[in-house]
Design a protein around this motif. Structure first.
Motif, PDB file in Angstrom:
ATOM      1  N   UNK A 338       0.823  -1.206   0.000  1.00 53.39           N
ATOM      2  CA  UNK A 338       0.000   0.000   0.000  1.00 53.39           C
ATOM      3  C   UNK A 338       0.862   1.264   0.000  1.00 53.39           C
ATOM      4  N   UNK A 339       0.323   2.351  -0.537  1.00 52.47           N
ATOM      5  CA  UNK A 339       1.037   3.640  -0.456  1.00 52.47           C
ATOM      6  C   UNK A 339       1.119   4.109   0.994  1.00 52.47           C
ATOM      7  N   UNK A 340       2.051   5.000   1.273  1.00 53.12           N
ATOM      8  CA  UNK A 340       2.128   5.596   2.604  1.00 53.12           C
ATOM      9  C   UNK A 340       1.135   6.746   2.702  1.00 53.12           C
ATOM     10  N   UNK A 341       0.823   7.118   3.949  1.00 51.94           N
ATOM     11  CA  UNK A 341      -0.017   8.286   4.174  1.00 51.94           C
ATOM     12  C   UNK A 341      -1.505   8.018   4.195  1.00 51.94           C
ATOM     13  N   UNK A 342      -1.931   6.780   3.929  1.00 50.62           N
ATOM     14  CA  UNK A 342      -3.372   6.539   3.859  1.00 50.62           C
ATOM     15  C   UNK A 342      -3.985   6.278   5.224  1.00 50.62           C
ATOM     16  N   UNK A 343      -3.154   6.084   6.249  1.00 48.68           N
ATOM     17  CA  UNK A 343      -3.660   5.874   7.597  1.00 48.68           C
ATOM     18  C   UNK A 343      -3.491   7.132   8.454  1.00 48.68           C
ATOM     19  N   UNK A 344      -3.485   8.279   7.815  1.00 52.19           N
ATOM     20  CA  UNK A 344      -3.429   9.570   8.496  1.00 52.19           C
ATOM     21  C   UNK A 344      -2.147   9.745   9.297  1.00 52.19           C
ATOM     22  N   UNK A 345      -1.108   9.006   8.910  1.00 55.83           N
ATOM     23  CA  UNK A 345       0.235   9.222   9.464  1.00 55.83           C
ATOM     24  C   UNK A 345       1.200   8.952   8.327  1.00 55.83           C
ATOM     25  N   UNK A 346       1.975   9.944   7.952  1.00 60.14           N
ATOM     26  CA  UNK A 346       2.734   9.861   6.712  1.00 60.14           C
ATOM     27  C   UNK A 346       3.758   8.734   6.689  1.00 60.14           C
ATOM     28  N   UNK A 347       4.283   8.347   7.837  1.00 53.54           N
ATOM     29  CA  UNK A 347       5.360   7.366   7.818  1.00 53.54           C
ATOM     30  C   UNK A 347       4.931   5.921   7.893  1.00 53.54           C
ATOM     31  N   UNK A 348       3.634   5.642   7.978  1.00 56.51           N
ATOM     32  CA  UNK A 348       3.170   4.266   8.149  1.00 56.51           C
ATOM     33  C   UNK A 348       3.234   3.522   6.824  1.00 56.51           C
ATOM     34  N   UNK A 349       3.981   2.418   6.792  1.00 57.82           N
ATOM     35  CA  UNK A 349       4.089   1.593   5.592  1.00 57.82           C
ATOM     36  C   UNK A 349       3.356   0.284   5.855  1.00 57.82           C
ATOM     37  N   UNK A 350       2.357   0.007   5.014  1.00 59.59           N
ATOM     38  CA  UNK A 350       1.484  -1.129   5.259  1.00 59.59           C
ATOM     39  C   UNK A 350       1.265  -1.944   3.995  1.00 59.59           C
ATOM     40  N   UNK A 351       0.703  -3.126   4.191  1.00 63.90           N
ATOM     41  CA  UNK A 351       0.408  -4.051   3.113  1.00 63.90           C
ATOM     42  C   UNK A 351      -0.908  -4.752   3.427  1.00 63.90           C
ATOM     43  N   UNK A 352      -1.489  -5.361   2.418  1.00 66.23           N
ATOM     44  CA  UNK A 352      -2.592  -6.285   2.646  1.00 66.23           C
ATOM     45  C   UNK A 352      -2.127  -7.655   2.177  1.00 66.23           C
ATOM     46  N   UNK A 353      -2.229  -8.641   3.059  1.00 64.04           N
ATOM     47  CA  UNK A 353      -1.892 -10.006   2.665  1.00 64.04           C
ATOM     48  C   UNK A 353      -3.195 -10.788   2.485  1.00 64.04           C
ATOM     49  N   UNK A 354      -3.289 -11.489   1.375  1.00 64.99           N
ATOM     50  CA  UNK A 354      -4.468 -12.289   1.038  1.00 64.99           C
ATOM     51  C   UNK A 354      -4.052 -13.759   1.073  1.00 64.99           C
ATOM     52  N   UNK A 355      -4.730 -14.567   1.867  1.00 69.91           N
ATOM     53  CA  UNK A 355      -4.352 -15.974   1.941  1.00 69.91           C
ATOM     54  C   UNK A 355      -5.564 -16.865   2.176  1.00 69.91           C
ATOM     55  N   UNK A 356      -5.386 -18.145   1.841  1.00 68.22           N
ATOM     56  CA  UNK A 356      -6.434 -19.155   1.979  1.00 68.22           C
ATOM     57  C   UNK A 356      -5.890 -20.315   2.794  1.00 68.22           C
ATOM     58  N   UNK A 357      -6.625 -20.738   3.808  1.00 68.98           N
ATOM     59  CA  UNK A 357      -6.205 -21.891   4.633  1.00 68.98           C
ATOM     60  C   UNK A 357      -6.248 -23.146   3.778  1.00 68.98           C
ATOM     61  N   UNK A 358      -5.236 -23.969   3.929  1.00 69.97           N
ATOM     62  CA  UNK A 358      -5.186 -25.219   3.176  1.00 69.97           C
ATOM     63  C   UNK A 358      -6.350 -26.127   3.558  1.00 69.97           C
ATOM     64  N   UNK A 359      -6.659 -27.064   2.693  1.00 65.40           N
ATOM     65  CA  UNK A 359      -7.754 -27.998   2.967  1.00 65.40           C
ATOM     66  C   UNK A 359      -7.338 -29.109   3.913  1.00 65.40           C
ATOM     67  N   UNK A 360      -6.067 -29.123   4.300  1.00 72.18           N
ATOM     68  CA  UNK A 360      -5.567 -30.115   5.248  1.00 72.18           C
ATOM     69  C   UNK A 360      -5.184 -29.435   6.556  1.00 72.18           C
ATOM     70  N   UNK A 361      -5.317 -30.154   7.660  1.00 70.78           N
ATOM     71  CA  UNK A 361      -5.004 -29.587   8.970  1.00 70.78           C
ATOM     72  C   UNK A 361      -3.534 -29.212   9.074  1.00 70.78           C
ATOM     73  N   UNK A 362      -2.654 -30.102   8.638  1.00 73.08           N
ATOM     74  CA  UNK A 362      -1.207 -29.829   8.660  1.00 73.08           C
ATOM     75  C   UNK A 362      -0.616 -30.387   7.371  1.00 73.08           C
ATOM     76  N   UNK A 363      -0.567 -29.585   6.307  1.00 69.39           N
ATOM     77  CA  UNK A 363      -0.097 -30.076   5.011  1.00 69.39           C
ATOM     78  C   UNK A 363       1.319 -30.642   5.094  1.00 69.39           C
ATOM     79  N   UNK A 364       1.564 -31.677   4.313  1.00 71.59           N
ATOM     80  CA  UNK A 364       2.899 -32.285   4.303  1.00 71.59           C
ATOM     81  C   UNK A 364       3.893 -31.448   3.497  1.00 71.59           C
TER      82      UNK A 364
END
Length: 493
Positions: A338-364
Protein backbone atom coordinates in the motif's frame (compact mmCIF):
# COMPACT_ATOMS: atom_id res chain seq x y z
CA UNK A 1 -23.38 17.23 -1.80
CA UNK A 2 -25.23 14.04 -0.79
CA UNK A 3 -27.59 14.20 2.22
CA UNK A 4 -25.43 12.15 4.61
CA UNK A 5 -22.28 14.19 3.83
CA UNK A 6 -24.21 17.36 4.54
CA UNK A 7 -25.39 15.94 7.86
CA UNK A 8 -21.83 14.94 8.78
CA UNK A 9 -20.52 18.43 8.11
CA UNK A 10 -23.30 20.06 10.11
CA UNK A 11 -22.81 17.75 13.09
CA UNK A 12 -19.03 18.14 12.92
CA UNK A 13 -19.30 21.93 13.08
CA UNK A 14 -21.18 21.55 16.35
CA UNK A 15 -17.98 20.23 17.88
CA UNK A 16 -16.89 23.87 18.14
CA UNK A 17 -19.38 24.24 20.99
CA UNK A 18 -17.36 21.87 23.14
CA UNK A 19 -13.80 22.25 21.91
CA UNK A 20 -13.17 25.21 24.18
CA UNK A 21 -13.78 22.88 27.15
CA UNK A 22 -10.90 20.66 26.04
CA UNK A 23 -13.14 17.95 24.55
CA UNK A 24 -11.37 15.52 22.22
CA UNK A 25 -12.81 14.48 18.89
CA UNK A 26 -13.46 10.93 20.14
CA UNK A 27 -15.23 12.29 23.22
CA UNK A 28 -17.40 14.41 20.96
CA UNK A 29 -18.34 11.49 18.69
CA UNK A 30 -19.03 9.36 21.77
CA UNK A 31 -21.34 12.09 23.09
CA UNK A 32 -23.15 12.18 19.77
CA UNK A 33 -23.53 8.40 20.02
CA UNK A 34 -25.80 8.76 23.05
CA UNK A 35 -27.86 11.56 21.56
CA UNK A 36 -28.16 9.96 18.12
CA UNK A 37 -29.36 6.71 19.67
CA UNK A 38 -32.20 8.50 21.44
CA UNK A 39 -33.03 10.56 18.35
CA UNK A 40 -33.05 7.52 16.07
CA UNK A 41 -35.34 5.58 18.42
CA UNK A 42 -37.77 8.50 18.29
CA UNK A 43 -37.64 8.82 14.50
CA UNK A 44 -38.16 5.09 13.99
CA UNK A 45 -40.97 4.81 16.59
CA UNK A 46 -38.90 2.32 18.56
CA UNK A 47 -38.74 3.82 22.06
CA UNK A 48 -40.33 0.96 23.98
CA UNK A 49 -36.93 -0.01 25.42
CA UNK A 50 -36.32 3.49 26.80
CA UNK A 51 -38.04 4.82 29.97
CA UNK A 52 -40.46 7.60 29.09
CA UNK A 53 -38.61 10.28 31.08
CA UNK A 54 -35.46 9.70 28.99
CA UNK A 55 -36.99 9.62 25.52
CA UNK A 56 -36.09 12.23 22.94
CA UNK A 57 -39.23 14.29 23.37
CA UNK A 58 -38.62 14.46 27.13
CA UNK A 59 -35.08 15.75 26.64
CA UNK A 60 -36.19 18.17 23.96
CA UNK A 61 -38.94 19.64 26.13
CA UNK A 62 -36.87 19.84 29.34
CA UNK A 63 -36.03 23.32 30.51
CA UNK A 64 -32.46 24.54 30.32
CA UNK A 65 -32.17 24.31 34.10
CA UNK A 66 -33.07 20.60 34.18
CA UNK A 67 -31.98 19.22 30.80
CA UNK A 68 -28.38 18.43 31.79
CA UNK A 69 -29.39 16.70 35.03
CA UNK A 70 -32.05 14.65 33.24
CA UNK A 71 -29.54 13.68 30.55
CA UNK A 72 -26.90 12.66 33.08
CA UNK A 73 -29.39 10.45 34.89
CA UNK A 74 -30.49 8.93 31.57
CA UNK A 75 -26.91 7.85 30.81
CA UNK A 76 -26.63 6.20 34.22
CA UNK A 77 -29.96 4.37 34.08
CA UNK A 78 -29.77 3.28 30.44
CA UNK A 79 -26.46 1.53 31.18
CA UNK A 80 -27.88 -0.27 34.23
CA UNK A 81 -28.84 -3.86 33.46
CA UNK A 82 -31.10 -3.99 36.52
CA UNK A 83 -33.25 -1.17 35.10
CA UNK A 84 -33.05 -1.80 31.36
CA UNK A 85 -33.84 -5.24 29.96
CA UNK A 86 -32.51 -4.74 26.44
CA UNK A 87 -28.92 -6.03 26.24
CA UNK A 88 -27.89 -3.85 23.28
CA UNK A 89 -29.10 -0.64 24.97
CA UNK A 90 -27.21 -1.46 28.16
CA UNK A 91 -24.05 -2.28 26.18
CA UNK A 92 -24.10 1.06 24.35
CA UNK A 93 -24.69 3.10 27.52
CA UNK A 94 -22.62 1.04 29.96
CA UNK A 95 -20.35 3.29 32.06
CA UNK A 96 -21.48 6.25 29.96
CA UNK A 97 -20.85 9.77 31.18
CA UNK A 98 -21.34 13.13 29.51
CA UNK A 99 -18.51 15.56 28.89
CA UNK A 100 -20.93 18.47 28.44
CA UNK A 101 -20.50 20.99 31.26
CA UNK A 102 -22.96 23.71 30.35
CA UNK A 103 -26.74 23.10 30.00
CA UNK A 104 -26.84 25.70 27.22
CA UNK A 105 -24.38 23.68 25.14
CA UNK A 106 -26.41 20.51 25.61
CA UNK A 107 -29.54 22.38 24.58
CA UNK A 108 -27.81 23.58 21.40
CA UNK A 109 -26.71 20.03 20.56
CA UNK A 110 -30.21 18.63 21.09
CA UNK A 111 -31.86 21.39 19.07
CA UNK A 112 -29.35 21.05 16.25
CA UNK A 113 -29.78 17.26 16.01
CA UNK A 114 -33.55 17.61 16.21
CA UNK A 115 -33.57 20.15 13.38
CA UNK A 116 -31.67 17.97 10.88
CA UNK A 117 -33.54 16.13 8.13
CA UNK A 118 -32.59 12.49 8.62
CA UNK A 119 -34.40 10.85 5.75
CA UNK A 120 -34.20 11.08 1.97
CA UNK A 121 -36.39 9.43 -0.65
CA UNK A 122 -34.02 6.47 -0.83
CA UNK A 123 -33.01 5.67 2.74
CA UNK A 124 -32.51 6.92 6.24
CA UNK A 125 -29.15 8.61 6.82
CA UNK A 126 -28.34 7.58 10.39
CA UNK A 127 -25.92 4.80 9.45
CA UNK A 128 -24.13 6.72 6.69
CA UNK A 129 -23.87 9.82 8.86
CA UNK A 130 -22.38 7.89 11.76
CA UNK A 131 -19.81 6.30 9.44
CA UNK A 132 -18.92 9.79 8.23
CA UNK A 133 -18.46 11.04 11.79
CA UNK A 134 -16.15 8.13 12.58
CA UNK A 135 -14.05 8.96 9.54
CA UNK A 136 -13.90 12.64 10.50
CA UNK A 137 -12.78 11.63 13.98
CA UNK A 138 -10.01 9.46 12.56
CA UNK A 139 -8.78 12.18 10.22
CA UNK A 140 -8.44 14.62 13.10
CA UNK A 141 -6.90 12.19 15.59
CA UNK A 142 -3.13 11.99 15.79
CA UNK A 143 -2.29 8.79 17.63
CA UNK A 144 -0.22 5.62 17.26
CA UNK A 145 -0.49 3.92 13.88
CA UNK A 146 -2.25 0.89 15.30
CA UNK A 147 -5.28 2.95 16.24
CA UNK A 148 -5.87 4.63 12.91
CA UNK A 149 -9.20 4.28 11.19
CA UNK A 150 -9.06 2.03 8.11
CA UNK A 151 -9.98 4.11 5.04
CA UNK A 152 -13.42 3.06 3.80
CA UNK A 153 -12.11 2.85 0.22
CA UNK A 154 -9.58 0.21 1.26
CA UNK A 155 -12.24 -1.70 3.21
CA UNK A 156 -14.56 -1.72 0.20
CA UNK A 157 -11.79 -3.03 -2.08
CA UNK A 158 -10.85 -5.83 0.33
CA UNK A 159 -14.49 -6.85 0.72
CA UNK A 160 -15.07 -6.70 -3.03
CA UNK A 161 -12.12 -9.01 -3.71
CA UNK A 162 -12.97 -11.49 -0.94
CA UNK A 163 -16.65 -11.77 -2.00
CA UNK A 164 -18.42 -12.54 1.33
CA UNK A 165 -21.43 -14.80 0.90
CA UNK A 166 -24.60 -15.25 2.92
CA UNK A 167 -24.27 -18.23 5.26
CA UNK A 168 -20.57 -17.68 5.93
CA UNK A 169 -19.04 -16.86 9.30
CA UNK A 170 -17.16 -13.58 8.91
CA UNK A 171 -14.76 -12.41 11.59
CA UNK A 172 -12.80 -9.30 12.49
CA UNK A 173 -10.59 -10.04 15.52
CA UNK A 174 -9.75 -6.33 15.87
CA UNK A 175 -13.21 -5.02 15.10
CA UNK A 176 -12.65 -1.34 15.86
CA UNK A 177 -15.74 0.61 14.87
CA UNK A 178 -17.01 -2.17 12.61
CA UNK A 179 -16.02 -0.97 9.13
CA UNK A 180 -15.13 -4.40 7.72
CA UNK A 181 -18.16 -6.16 9.19
CA UNK A 182 -20.60 -3.52 7.98
CA UNK A 183 -19.10 -3.48 4.47
CA UNK A 184 -19.35 -7.28 4.32
CA UNK A 185 -22.98 -7.06 5.47
CA UNK A 186 -23.72 -4.49 2.74
CA UNK A 187 -22.20 -6.77 0.10
CA UNK A 188 -24.24 -9.77 1.24
CA UNK A 189 -27.45 -7.73 1.42
CA UNK A 190 -26.88 -6.48 -2.13
CA UNK A 191 -26.48 -10.05 -3.37
CA UNK A 192 -29.65 -11.34 -1.63
CA UNK A 193 -32.17 -8.50 -2.04
CA UNK A 194 -31.53 -7.25 1.49
CA UNK A 195 -31.72 -10.89 2.74
CA UNK A 196 -35.31 -11.28 1.50
CA UNK A 197 -34.16 -14.13 -0.77
CA UNK A 198 -33.12 -16.09 2.34
CA UNK A 199 -35.29 -18.28 4.54
CA UNK A 200 -36.30 -16.93 7.99
CA UNK A 201 -33.70 -19.18 9.61
CA UNK A 202 -31.00 -17.93 7.25
CA UNK A 203 -32.02 -14.31 7.90
CA UNK A 204 -31.71 -14.83 11.64
CA UNK A 205 -28.22 -16.27 11.17
CA UNK A 206 -27.17 -13.28 9.04
CA UNK A 207 -28.45 -10.68 11.50
CA UNK A 208 -27.31 -12.33 14.72
CA UNK A 209 -24.56 -14.88 14.12
CA UNK A 210 -22.77 -14.35 10.79
CA UNK A 211 -20.64 -11.40 11.94
CA UNK A 212 -18.19 -12.07 14.76
CA UNK A 213 -15.31 -10.31 16.42
CA UNK A 214 -13.66 -8.76 19.44
CA UNK A 215 -12.69 -5.21 20.41
CA UNK A 216 -10.51 -4.53 23.41
CA UNK A 217 -11.13 -0.80 24.05
CA UNK A 218 -14.31 0.15 25.92
CA UNK A 219 -15.02 3.45 24.13
CA UNK A 220 -14.28 1.97 20.71
CA UNK A 221 -16.53 -0.99 21.52
CA UNK A 222 -19.32 1.46 22.31
CA UNK A 223 -18.85 3.10 18.90
CA UNK A 224 -18.83 -0.35 17.30
CA UNK A 225 -22.14 -1.33 18.89
CA UNK A 226 -23.75 1.94 17.87
CA UNK A 227 -22.48 1.62 14.31
CA UNK A 228 -23.86 -1.91 14.01
CA UNK A 229 -27.15 -0.84 15.58
CA UNK A 230 -27.57 2.01 13.11
CA UNK A 231 -26.97 -0.46 10.27
CA UNK A 232 -29.65 -2.79 11.67
CA UNK A 233 -27.21 -5.48 12.78
CA UNK A 234 -27.53 -7.02 16.24
CA UNK A 235 -24.96 -9.83 16.36
CA UNK A 236 -24.61 -12.03 19.42
CA UNK A 237 -20.96 -12.79 18.71
CA UNK A 238 -19.24 -9.43 19.12
CA UNK A 239 -17.72 -8.86 22.53
CA UNK A 240 -15.51 -6.53 24.55
CA UNK A 241 -12.36 -8.61 25.05
CA UNK A 242 -8.75 -9.12 23.95
CA UNK A 243 -8.31 -11.47 21.01
CA UNK A 244 -4.81 -12.33 22.27
CA UNK A 245 -6.25 -13.51 25.60
CA UNK A 246 -8.08 -16.82 26.19
CA UNK A 247 -11.25 -15.03 25.01
CA UNK A 248 -9.93 -15.33 21.47
CA UNK A 249 -9.84 -19.12 21.80
CA UNK A 250 -13.61 -19.48 22.24
CA UNK A 251 -15.24 -21.82 19.66
CA UNK A 252 -17.27 -19.00 18.12
CA UNK A 253 -14.03 -17.28 17.09
CA UNK A 254 -12.73 -20.34 15.29
CA UNK A 255 -13.83 -21.95 12.03
CA UNK A 256 -14.27 -18.61 10.24
CA UNK A 257 -15.05 -18.74 6.53
CA UNK A 258 -13.65 -15.25 6.01
CA UNK A 259 -11.47 -12.93 8.12
CA UNK A 260 -11.21 -9.24 7.25
CA UNK A 261 -9.15 -7.14 9.63
CA UNK A 262 -6.66 -4.35 10.26
CA UNK A 263 -5.02 -5.40 13.56
CA UNK A 264 -3.31 -2.85 15.82
CA UNK A 265 0.30 -2.01 15.06
CA UNK A 266 2.99 -1.26 17.60
CA UNK A 267 3.91 -2.74 20.99
CA UNK A 268 1.30 -4.45 23.12
CA UNK A 269 0.83 -4.22 26.86
CA UNK A 270 2.45 -7.63 27.15
CA UNK A 271 2.78 -10.94 25.34
CA UNK A 272 -0.31 -12.95 24.39
CA UNK A 273 -1.85 -15.06 27.15
CA UNK A 274 -3.28 -17.73 24.86
CA UNK A 275 -1.94 -21.27 24.94
CA UNK A 276 -2.45 -21.93 21.24
CA UNK A 277 -0.27 -19.12 19.84
CA UNK A 278 2.83 -21.30 19.88
CA UNK A 279 4.92 -19.19 17.49
CA UNK A 280 4.18 -15.70 18.81
CA UNK A 281 3.52 -16.54 22.46
CA UNK A 282 6.47 -14.43 23.67
CA UNK A 283 6.26 -11.60 21.14
CA UNK A 284 5.60 -8.20 22.70
CA UNK A 285 3.87 -6.66 19.70
CA UNK A 286 0.37 -6.84 18.34
CA UNK A 287 0.74 -7.57 14.65
CA UNK A 288 2.50 -10.95 14.68
CA UNK A 289 0.17 -12.66 17.19
CA UNK A 290 -2.87 -11.33 15.33
CA UNK A 291 -1.61 -12.89 12.10
CA UNK A 292 -1.13 -16.22 13.89
CA UNK A 293 -4.66 -15.91 15.27
CA UNK A 294 -6.00 -15.42 11.73
CA UNK A 295 -4.18 -18.53 10.51
CA UNK A 296 -5.59 -20.61 13.35
CA UNK A 297 -9.09 -19.10 13.32
CA UNK A 298 -9.78 -19.88 9.65
CA UNK A 299 -11.64 -23.09 8.85
CA UNK A 300 -9.99 -25.39 6.32
CA UNK A 301 -10.44 -23.67 2.96
CA UNK A 302 -11.31 -20.35 4.62
CA UNK A 303 -9.87 -17.09 3.27
CA UNK A 304 -8.51 -13.88 4.75
CA UNK A 305 -7.42 -10.36 3.86
CA UNK A 306 -5.32 -8.71 6.60
CA UNK A 307 -3.65 -5.29 6.79
CA UNK A 308 -0.12 -5.61 8.22
CA UNK A 309 2.87 -3.28 8.65
CA UNK A 310 6.05 -3.91 6.70
CA UNK A 311 7.88 -5.63 9.54
CA UNK A 312 5.54 -8.64 9.31
CA UNK A 313 7.08 -9.26 5.88
CA UNK A 314 10.74 -9.06 6.91
CA UNK A 315 11.24 -9.62 10.67
CA UNK A 316 13.67 -12.40 11.55
CA UNK A 317 13.21 -14.77 14.47
CA UNK A 318 9.55 -15.26 15.36
CA UNK A 319 8.51 -13.19 12.36
CA UNK A 320 10.30 -15.56 9.98
CA UNK A 321 8.83 -18.61 11.71
CA UNK A 322 5.38 -17.08 11.40
CA UNK A 323 5.81 -16.46 7.66
CA UNK A 324 6.98 -20.03 7.22
CA UNK A 325 3.89 -21.29 9.04
CA UNK A 326 1.69 -18.97 6.99
CA UNK A 327 3.10 -20.26 3.71
CA UNK A 328 2.98 -23.86 4.94
CA UNK A 329 -0.59 -23.95 6.26
CA UNK A 330 -2.02 -21.35 3.86
CA UNK A 331 -1.81 -20.32 0.25
CA UNK A 332 -0.40 -16.80 0.58
CA UNK A 333 -1.39 -15.90 -2.95
CA UNK A 334 -1.24 -12.08 -2.95
CA UNK A 335 0.55 -9.21 -1.22
CA UNK A 336 -0.53 -5.61 -1.89
CA UNK A 337 2.10 -3.01 -0.99
CA UNK A 338 0.00 0.00 0.00
CA UNK A 339 1.04 3.64 -0.46
CA UNK A 340 2.13 5.60 2.60
CA UNK A 341 -0.02 8.29 4.17
CA UNK A 342 -3.37 6.54 3.86
CA UNK A 343 -3.66 5.87 7.60
CA UNK A 344 -3.43 9.57 8.50
CA UNK A 345 0.24 9.22 9.46
CA UNK A 346 2.73 9.86 6.71
CA UNK A 347 5.36 7.37 7.82
CA UNK A 348 3.17 4.27 8.15
CA UNK A 349 4.09 1.59 5.59
CA UNK A 350 1.48 -1.13 5.26
CA UNK A 351 0.41 -4.05 3.11
CA UNK A 352 -2.59 -6.29 2.65
CA UNK A 353 -1.89 -10.01 2.67
CA UNK A 354 -4.47 -12.29 1.04
CA UNK A 355 -4.35 -15.97 1.94
CA UNK A 356 -6.43 -19.15 1.98
CA UNK A 357 -6.20 -21.89 4.63
CA UNK A 358 -5.19 -25.22 3.18
CA UNK A 359 -7.75 -28.00 2.97
CA UNK A 360 -5.57 -30.11 5.25
CA UNK A 361 -5.00 -29.59 8.97
CA UNK A 362 -1.21 -29.83 8.66
CA UNK A 363 -0.10 -30.08 5.01
CA UNK A 364 2.90 -32.28 4.30
CA UNK A 365 4.25 -29.66 1.90
CA UNK A 366 3.85 -25.90 1.64
CA UNK A 367 0.37 -24.78 0.57
CA UNK A 368 1.94 -21.67 -0.99
CA UNK A 369 3.43 -22.42 -4.41
CA UNK A 370 3.91 -18.79 -5.44
CA UNK A 371 3.19 -15.28 -4.12
CA UNK A 372 1.97 -12.48 -6.38
CA UNK A 373 3.09 -9.02 -5.22
CA UNK A 374 1.46 -5.80 -6.42
CA UNK A 375 3.50 -2.64 -5.75
CA UNK A 376 1.08 0.26 -5.32
CA UNK A 377 3.64 2.20 -3.26
CA UNK A 378 6.58 2.98 -5.55
CA UNK A 379 6.10 6.25 -7.37
CA UNK A 380 2.69 6.76 -5.79
CA UNK A 381 1.40 10.29 -5.14
CA UNK A 382 1.38 11.63 -1.60
CA UNK A 383 -1.88 10.66 0.05
CA UNK A 384 -3.43 12.41 3.03
CA UNK A 385 -6.30 14.68 3.95
CA UNK A 386 -5.65 16.95 0.99
CA UNK A 387 -5.36 14.00 -1.44
CA UNK A 388 -7.48 11.18 -0.02
CA UNK A 389 -7.34 7.65 -1.35
CA UNK A 390 -10.02 7.07 -4.02
CA UNK A 391 -11.69 3.96 -5.36
CA UNK A 392 -10.20 4.61 -8.79
CA UNK A 393 -6.69 4.36 -7.30
CA UNK A 394 -7.27 0.62 -6.86
CA UNK A 395 -8.67 -0.07 -10.32
CA UNK A 396 -5.45 -1.51 -11.77
CA UNK A 397 -4.88 -3.74 -8.76
CA UNK A 398 -8.47 -5.02 -8.81
CA UNK A 399 -8.10 -5.94 -12.49
CA UNK A 400 -4.75 -7.64 -11.83
CA UNK A 401 -6.13 -9.58 -8.83
CA UNK A 402 -9.00 -11.04 -10.87
CA UNK A 403 -12.46 -12.21 -9.85
CA UNK A 404 -11.49 -15.29 -7.83
CA UNK A 405 -11.34 -14.61 -4.05
CA UNK A 406 -8.89 -17.51 -3.67
CA UNK A 407 -6.41 -15.88 -6.04
CA UNK A 408 -6.74 -18.43 -8.82
CA UNK A 409 -7.86 -16.08 -11.61
CA UNK A 410 -5.68 -15.81 -14.71
CA UNK A 411 -2.88 -13.37 -13.93
CA UNK A 412 0.00 -11.86 -15.86
CA UNK A 413 3.49 -11.24 -14.52
CA UNK A 414 4.27 -7.70 -15.68
CA UNK A 415 8.03 -8.05 -15.28
CA UNK A 416 10.51 -5.62 -13.75
CA UNK A 417 8.85 -2.62 -15.41
CA UNK A 418 5.37 -3.50 -14.13
CA UNK A 419 3.65 -3.41 -10.76
CA UNK A 420 2.47 -7.05 -10.54
CA UNK A 421 4.95 -9.91 -10.28
CA UNK A 422 4.99 -13.59 -9.34
CA UNK A 423 7.61 -15.09 -7.03
CA UNK A 424 7.80 -18.84 -6.56
CA UNK A 425 8.08 -20.44 -3.12
CA UNK A 426 11.63 -21.47 -4.03
CA UNK A 427 12.59 -17.90 -4.92
CA UNK A 428 11.18 -16.68 -1.61
CA UNK A 429 13.05 -19.40 0.31
CA UNK A 430 16.25 -18.21 -1.38
CA UNK A 431 15.54 -14.78 0.14
CA UNK A 432 15.42 -16.37 3.61
CA UNK A 433 11.61 -16.15 3.45
CA UNK A 434 11.74 -12.35 3.37
CA UNK A 435 8.59 -11.08 1.63
CA UNK A 436 9.55 -7.40 1.66
CA UNK A 437 10.21 -7.47 -2.09
CA UNK A 438 10.38 -4.35 -4.25
CA UNK A 439 11.75 -3.88 -7.74
CA UNK A 440 10.45 -0.49 -8.91
CA UNK A 441 12.41 2.68 -8.21
CA UNK A 442 10.50 4.81 -5.74
CA UNK A 443 10.50 8.41 -6.94
CA UNK A 444 7.83 9.62 -4.55
CA UNK A 445 10.34 10.99 -2.02
CA UNK A 446 10.24 10.76 1.74
CA UNK A 447 6.57 10.88 2.80
CA UNK A 448 7.53 12.81 5.92
CA UNK A 449 9.07 15.70 4.02
CA UNK A 450 5.72 17.46 3.87
CA UNK A 451 4.93 17.33 7.57
CA UNK A 452 4.18 20.82 8.87
CA UNK A 453 1.86 20.82 11.89
CA UNK A 454 3.14 19.95 15.39
CA UNK A 455 0.51 17.19 15.59
CA UNK A 456 1.78 15.51 12.40
CA UNK A 457 5.41 15.78 13.48
CA UNK A 458 4.61 14.41 16.95
CA UNK A 459 2.68 11.50 15.41
CA UNK A 460 5.66 10.66 13.17
CA UNK A 461 8.07 10.76 16.13
CA UNK A 462 5.76 8.53 18.16
CA UNK A 463 5.58 6.08 15.26
CA UNK A 464 9.36 5.84 14.92
CA UNK A 465 9.87 5.39 18.67
CA UNK A 466 7.19 2.69 18.73
CA UNK A 467 8.81 0.87 15.80
CA UNK A 468 12.23 1.09 17.46
CA UNK A 469 10.81 -0.37 20.67
CA UNK A 470 9.36 -3.31 18.74
CA UNK A 471 12.76 -3.98 17.16
CA UNK A 472 14.52 -3.87 20.54
CA UNK A 473 11.98 -6.25 22.03
CA UNK A 474 12.41 -8.63 19.10
CA UNK A 475 16.19 -8.61 19.65
CA UNK A 476 15.76 -9.32 23.36
CA UNK A 477 13.42 -12.21 22.60
CA UNK A 478 15.84 -13.58 20.01
CA UNK A 479 18.78 -13.45 22.45
CA UNK A 480 16.68 -14.78 25.31
CA UNK A 481 17.91 -12.01 27.58
CA UNK A 482 15.03 -12.12 30.06
CA UNK A 483 16.92 -10.01 32.57
CA UNK A 484 16.57 -6.75 30.68
CA UNK A 485 13.08 -7.41 29.31
CA UNK A 486 11.33 -5.98 32.43
CA UNK A 487 13.38 -2.80 32.08
CA UNK A 488 12.20 -2.40 28.49
CA UNK A 489 8.58 -2.95 29.55
CA UNK A 490 8.96 -0.36 32.31
CA UNK A 491 10.46 2.14 29.86
CA UNK A 492 7.54 1.57 27.49
CA UNK A 493 5.09 2.54 30.22
Amino acid sequence: MNPSADLVNRLWRLCALLRKDGVTYQQYVTELTYLLFLKMASEQKDESRIPEQYRWVALKSASETEVLQRYRQALIDLGDGTKIADRSVVAIFQNAATIVREPANLRKLIDAIDGLHWFSEERDAFGDTYEGLLQKMAEETKRGAGQYFTPRVLIEVMVQLMQPKAGEVIQDPAAGTGGFLIAADHAMRAATDDYFELSPKQQTFQLQSALRGLENVQDTFRLLLMNLHLHKIDPDHLNLADTLSPSGMQPKYKEADLILTNPPFGPAGGPPTRDDLTITDRVSSYQLPFVEHCIRALKLGGRAAVVVPDNVLFDDGRGKLLRQRLMSWCDLHTVLRLPTGIFYAQGVKTNVIFFTRADEEAPTEDATKAVWIYDMRSGAPAYGKTNPLKEADFDEFVRAFGNDPLGWADRKDEGEAGRFRRFTREEIAARSDNLDISWLKDTSGDPEDGLETPEDIAAAIELHLSAALVEVRALVEELGVDVIAPAIEEAAE
